[in-house]
Design a protein around this motif. Sequence first.
Motif, mmCIF file in Angstrom:
data_model
loop_
_atom_site.group_PDB
_atom_site.id
_atom_site.type_symbol
_atom_site.label_atom_id
_atom_site.label_comp_id
_atom_site.label_asym_id
_atom_site.label_seq_id
_atom_site.Cartn_x
_atom_site.Cartn_y
_atom_site.Cartn_z
ATOM 1 N N ILE A 38 45.615 -16.938 -16.019
ATOM 2 C CA ILE A 38 44.178 -16.628 -16.045
ATOM 3 C C ILE A 38 43.630 -16.791 -17.460
ATOM 4 C CG2 ILE A 38 42.494 -14.755 -15.825
ATOM 5 C CD1 ILE A 38 44.148 -13.750 -13.447
ATOM 6 N N ALA A 39 44.389 -16.328 -18.448
ATOM 7 C CA ALA A 39 43.934 -16.435 -19.839
ATOM 8 C C ALA A 39 43.830 -17.895 -20.272
ATOM 9 C CB ALA A 39 44.886 -15.676 -20.759
ATOM 10 N N VAL A 40 44.796 -18.701 -19.899
ATOM 11 C CA VAL A 40 44.751 -20.127 -20.259
ATOM 12 C C VAL A 40 43.583 -20.811 -19.564
ATOM 13 C CG1 VAL A 40 45.981 -22.323 -20.015
ATOM 14 C CG2 VAL A 40 47.196 -20.300 -20.829
ATOM 15 N N TYR A 41 43.414 -20.547 -18.277
ATOM 16 C CA TYR A 41 42.295 -21.144 -17.544
ATOM 17 C C TYR A 41 40.956 -20.714 -18.156
ATOM 18 C CZ TYR A 41 38.932 -22.143 -13.895
ATOM 19 O OH TYR A 41 37.835 -22.589 -13.215
ATOM 20 N N GLY A 42 40.828 -19.414 -18.441
ATOM 21 C CA GLY A 42 39.590 -18.925 -19.043
ATOM 22 C C GLY A 42 39.352 -19.513 -20.419
ATOM 23 N N GLY A 43 40.419 -19.677 -21.181
ATOM 24 C CA GLY A 43 40.275 -20.253 -22.518
ATOM 25 C C GLY A 43 39.872 -21.705 -22.481
ATOM 26 N N VAL A 44 40.437 -22.460 -21.556
ATOM 27 C CA VAL A 44 40.094 -23.881 -21.442
ATOM 28 C C VAL A 44 38.702 -24.057 -20.862
ATOM 29 C CG1 VAL A 44 40.703 -26.012 -20.202
ATOM 30 C CG2 VAL A 44 42.489 -24.644 -21.281
ATOM 31 N N THR A 45 38.360 -23.254 -19.874
ATOM 32 C CA THR A 45 37.084 -23.415 -19.184
ATOM 33 C C THR A 45 35.914 -22.827 -19.967
ATOM 34 O OG1 THR A 45 38.263 -23.294 -17.091
ATOM 35 C CG2 THR A 45 35.886 -23.041 -17.009
ATOM 36 N N TYR A 46 36.082 -21.602 -20.457
ATOM 37 C CA TYR A 46 34.948 -20.895 -21.055
ATOM 38 C C TYR A 46 35.106 -20.619 -22.539
ATOM 39 C CZ TYR A 46 34.048 -20.049 -16.128
ATOM 40 O OH TYR A 46 33.831 -20.217 -14.790
ATOM 41 N N GLY A 47 36.208 -20.968 -23.136
ATOM 42 C CA GLY A 47 36.445 -20.664 -24.537
ATOM 43 C C GLY A 47 37.016 -19.260 -24.673
ATOM 44 N N GLY A 49 37.129 -15.486 -25.212
ATOM 45 C CA GLY A 49 36.228 -14.376 -24.957
ATOM 46 C C GLY A 49 36.992 -13.241 -24.312
ATOM 47 N N PHE A 50 36.256 -12.334 -23.716
ATOM 48 C CA PHE A 50 36.867 -11.167 -23.094
ATOM 49 C C PHE A 50 37.838 -11.558 -21.994
ATOM 50 C CE2 PHE A 50 36.810 -7.973 -19.681
ATOM 51 C CZ PHE A 50 37.358 -6.909 -20.380
ATOM 52 N N PHE A 51 37.439 -12.517 -21.152
ATOM 53 C CA PHE A 51 38.276 -12.899 -20.020
ATOM 54 C C PHE A 51 39.465 -13.763 -20.438
ATOM 55 C CE2 PHE A 51 34.221 -11.884 -17.964
ATOM 56 C CZ PHE A 51 34.679 -10.894 -17.113
ATOM 57 N N THR A 52 39.534 -14.114 -21.697
ATOM 58 C CA THR A 52 40.722 -14.779 -22.226
ATOM 59 C C THR A 52 41.657 -13.752 -22.834
ATOM 60 O OG1 THR A 52 39.393 -16.711 -22.734
ATOM 61 C CG2 THR A 52 41.530 -16.552 -23.804
ATOM 62 N N LEU A 53 41.114 -12.816 -23.562
ATOM 63 C CA LEU A 53 41.942 -11.849 -24.281
ATOM 64 C C LEU A 53 42.438 -10.697 -23.408
ATOM 65 C CD1 LEU A 53 39.975 -11.699 -27.635
ATOM 66 C CD2 LEU A 53 42.032 -13.006 -27.095
ATOM 67 N N PHE A 54 41.630 -10.242 -22.467
ATOM 68 C CA PHE A 54 42.036 -9.114 -21.637
ATOM 69 C C PHE A 54 43.311 -9.391 -20.832
ATOM 70 C CE2 PHE A 54 41.850 -6.570 -17.729
ATOM 71 C CZ PHE A 54 41.953 -5.311 -18.301
ATOM 72 N N PRO A 55 43.425 -10.542 -20.166
ATOM 73 C CA PRO A 55 44.683 -10.800 -19.449
ATOM 74 C C PRO A 55 45.897 -10.869 -20.385
ATOM 75 C CG PRO A 55 42.988 -12.263 -18.654
ATOM 76 C CD PRO A 55 42.433 -11.565 -19.848
ATOM 77 N N LEU A 56 45.710 -11.367 -21.597
ATOM 78 C CA LEU A 56 46.826 -11.407 -22.548
ATOM 79 C C LEU A 56 47.242 -10.004 -22.961
ATOM 80 C CD1 LEU A 56 45.832 -14.419 -24.803
ATOM 81 C CD2 LEU A 56 47.578 -14.333 -23.023
ATOM 82 N N ILE A 57 46.270 -9.146 -23.207
ATOM 83 C CA ILE A 57 46.577 -7.759 -23.560
ATOM 84 C C ILE A 57 47.261 -7.070 -22.385
ATOM 85 C CG2 ILE A 57 45.532 -5.528 -24.116
ATOM 86 C CD1 ILE A 57 43.399 -7.152 -25.683
ATOM 87 N N PHE A 58 46.784 -7.329 -21.177
ATOM 88 C CA PHE A 58 47.394 -6.764 -19.974
ATOM 89 C C PHE A 58 48.834 -7.240 -19.821
ATOM 90 C CE2 PHE A 58 48.056 -6.889 -15.290
ATOM 91 C CZ PHE A 58 47.993 -5.518 -15.069
ATOM 92 N N ALA A 59 49.094 -8.517 -20.076
ATOM 93 C CA ALA A 59 50.452 -9.061 -19.970
ATOM 94 C C ALA A 59 51.375 -8.421 -20.997
ATOM 95 C CB ALA A 59 50.416 -10.579 -20.150
ATOM 96 N N ILE A 60 50.903 -8.233 -22.207
ATOM 97 C CA ILE A 60 51.714 -7.579 -23.240
ATOM 98 C C ILE A 60 52.011 -6.142 -22.839
ATOM 99 C CG2 ILE A 60 51.665 -6.749 -25.630
ATOM 100 C CD1 ILE A 60 50.071 -9.319 -26.290
ATOM 101 N N PHE A 61 51.008 -5.442 -22.318
ATOM 102 C CA PHE A 61 51.189 -4.068 -21.870
ATOM 103 C C PHE A 61 52.231 -3.986 -20.756
ATOM 104 C CE2 PHE A 61 49.970 -0.682 -18.883
ATOM 105 C CZ PHE A 61 50.161 0.415 -19.710
#
Length: 83
Positions: A38-47, A49-61
């Motif tokens: 989700i983070a990769v898709y959000g980063g490629v599609t929308y740059g 932002g929140f929807f890029t970083l939140f899934p990464l933080i969730f994955a680390i958690f």
Amino acid sequence: MAEKELNELTDQELLAKKGKAKSDKIITAVLIGFSIGIAVYGGVTYGIGFFTLFPLIFAIFLGTQWNRRNQALERELESRNLK
């Protein structure tokens, strides 16, 4: 009802918990992979932002929480010589 502490469990319960930890590992890996996807898709599609970083933080958690539980279980199994 609160879950029993690891040192309060019987040997059979600990071994059952170890067996369940294997399936938990697979579920956690799938959730982490999904979050990173989700983070990769959000980063490629929308740059970025929140929807890029939140899934990464969730994955680390998820990864750190699973690792802590697994290490505590392994330490208890080693202390009782149940490996």
